[in-house]
Design a protein around this motif. Structure first.
Motif, short mmCIF file in Angstrom:
data_model
loop_
_atom_site.label_atom_id
_atom_site.label_comp_id
_atom_site.label_asym_id
_atom_site.label_seq_id
_atom_site.Cartn_x
_atom_site.Cartn_y
_atom_site.Cartn_z
N SER A 36 0.83 -1.20 0.00
CA SER A 36 0.00 0.00 0.00
C SER A 36 0.87 1.26 0.00
CB SER A 36 -0.91 -0.02 1.22
OG SER A 36 -1.58 1.19 1.34
N ILE A 37 1.93 1.26 0.79
CA ILE A 37 2.85 2.40 0.85
C ILE A 37 3.55 2.58 -0.50
CG2 ILE A 37 4.97 3.25 1.90
CD1 ILE A 37 4.00 1.94 4.52
N LYS A 38 4.00 1.47 -1.09
CA LYS A 38 4.66 1.55 -2.40
C LYS A 38 3.70 2.07 -3.46
CE LYS A 38 7.94 -2.20 -1.67
NZ LYS A 38 8.31 -3.56 -2.07
N ALA A 39 2.46 1.61 -3.45
CA ALA A 39 1.49 2.06 -4.44
C ALA A 39 1.20 3.55 -4.28
CB ALA A 39 0.20 1.25 -4.31
N THR A 40 1.11 4.01 -3.03
CA THR A 40 0.88 5.43 -2.78
C THR A 40 2.07 6.26 -3.26
OG1 THR A 40 -0.44 4.85 -0.85
CG2 THR A 40 0.33 7.12 -0.99
N ALA A 41 3.28 5.78 -3.01
CA ALA A 41 4.47 6.49 -3.45
C ALA A 41 4.55 6.56 -4.97
CB ALA A 41 5.72 5.82 -2.88
N ILE A 42 4.23 5.46 -5.63
CA ILE A 42 4.27 5.44 -7.10
C ILE A 42 3.22 6.39 -7.67
CG2 ILE A 42 3.81 3.99 -9.12
CD1 ILE A 42 5.16 1.69 -7.55
N LEU A 43 2.03 6.39 -7.09
CA LEU A 43 0.98 7.29 -7.54
C LEU A 43 1.38 8.74 -7.33
CD1 LEU A 43 -1.91 7.58 -8.64
CD2 LEU A 43 -2.69 7.56 -6.27
N ALA A 44 1.96 9.06 -6.19
CA ALA A 44 2.39 10.43 -5.90
C ALA A 44 3.48 10.86 -6.87
CB ALA A 44 2.87 10.53 -4.46
N MET A 45 4.41 9.97 -7.19
CA MET A 45 5.48 10.30 -8.11
C MET A 45 4.94 10.57 -9.51
SD MET A 45 8.53 7.80 -6.70
CE MET A 45 9.15 7.55 -8.30
N SER A 46 3.96 9.78 -9.95
CA SER A 46 3.40 9.99 -11.28
C SER A 46 2.62 11.30 -11.34
CB SER A 46 2.53 8.81 -11.70
OG SER A 46 1.43 8.70 -10.82
N VAL A 47 1.90 11.64 -10.27
CA VAL A 47 1.18 12.91 -10.23
C VAL A 47 2.16 14.08 -10.27
CG1 VAL A 47 -0.27 14.38 -8.77
CG2 VAL A 47 -0.88 11.99 -9.13
N LEU A 48 3.25 14.00 -9.51
CA LEU A 48 4.25 15.06 -9.50
C LEU A 48 4.94 15.19 -10.86
CD1 LEU A 48 5.91 14.61 -5.99
CD2 LEU A 48 4.49 16.50 -6.78
N ALA A 49 5.20 14.08 -11.51
CA ALA A 49 5.83 14.12 -12.83
C ALA A 49 4.90 14.78 -13.84
CB ALA A 49 6.20 12.72 -13.29
N ALA A 50 3.62 14.48 -13.78
CA ALA A 50 2.65 15.10 -14.69
C ALA A 50 2.55 16.60 -14.43
CB ALA A 50 1.28 14.44 -14.55
N ALA A 51 2.52 16.99 -13.16
CA ALA A 51 2.46 18.42 -12.83
C ALA A 51 3.72 19.14 -13.30
CB ALA A 51 2.28 18.59 -11.32
N ALA A 52 4.87 18.51 -13.16
CA ALA A 52 6.12 19.12 -13.62
C ALA A 52 6.12 19.28 -15.13
CB ALA A 52 7.31 18.28 -13.16
N ALA A 53 5.60 18.29 -15.84
CA ALA A 53 5.54 18.38 -17.30
C ALA A 53 4.60 19.50 -17.75
CB ALA A 53 5.09 17.05 -17.89
N ILE A 54 3.47 19.63 -17.09
CA ILE A 54 2.54 20.70 -17.42
C ILE A 54 3.16 22.05 -17.11
CG2 ILE A 54 0.33 21.76 -16.76
CD1 ILE A 54 -0.73 18.89 -16.38
N GLY A 55 3.81 22.18 -15.96
CA GLY A 55 4.47 23.42 -15.58
C GLY A 55 5.58 23.80 -16.54
N ALA A 56 6.36 22.82 -16.97
CA ALA A 56 7.44 23.09 -17.92
C ALA A 56 6.87 23.54 -19.26
CB ALA A 56 8.30 21.85 -18.10
#
Length: 183
Positions: A36-56
């Motif tokens: 559960s912790i790993k899945a949450t971390a992976i989901l958070a990382m993908s959300v952050l990556a998408a936000a960074a791509a949009i911001g860039a």
């Protein structure tokens, strides 16, 4: 936070029981909670990556300058476009706002610009042509301000065309206001 199976070598004790008391229901050795912790971390990382791509992408787009409205009198004054959009008429306006204060017939010790192009040399000894006059206006000289950061190349071209073609007026009869309408 210290993992449940970590071992303190100084006191030779395990922290497993203390961790279980602090976080009831969360035993770190449990595979379901780790997944559960790993899945949450992976989901958070993908959300952050998408936000960074949009911001860039947003920052990569060049900001468009707002359209200029030449019906605004303030913009015409700021860009010296009250009399004309370009040419010697516009140069006359630039001369009035930037040069006339020093280069008029009432000031002593400053060269007059009337018939400048009929003179063989500038005071610096350089021959009188468009390039040397522009260079003198850009860089100034002894007792003259430099205008390289104030006037653009288009401004200099219009000013030099005015100096060459029809400089200068008598201060007793200044140029007419192009917006004035006689009744």
């Amino acid at each position: 936070m210290i993992a449940a199976r970590e071992y303190d070598f100084r006191s030779k004790t395990s922290y497993a029981s203390a961790t279980a008391r602090i976080l009831p229901g969360r035993i770190f050795g449990n595979d379901a909670s780790m997944n559960s912790i790993k899945a949450t971390a992976i989901l958070a990382m993908s959300v952050l990556a998408a936000a960074a791509a949009i911001g860039a992408n947003v920052f990569a787009q060049e900001a468009k300058a707002p359209a200029k409205d030449y019906n605004q009198r303030a913009l015409e004054i700021y860009e010296f476009r009250k009399a004309a959009a370009s040419g010697s008429e516009r140069g006359q306006e630039i001369f009035y706002y930037k040069c006339w204060f020093c280069h008029n017939e009432f000031v002593q010790g400053i060269p007059q610009l009337k018939d400048l192009y009929q003179k063989p040399n500038l005071l610096s000894g350089e021959s009188v042509n468009d390039d040397t006059v522009k260079e003198k206006i850009r860089n100034g000289g002894a007792g003259m301000a430099a205008y390289k950061y104030t006037l653009s190349n288009a401004d200099l071209n219009d000013l030099v065309s005015y100096l060459r073609e029809k400089c200068c007026w008598d201060s007793d009869t200044p140029p007419l206001n192009p917006r004035y309408r006689m009744r």
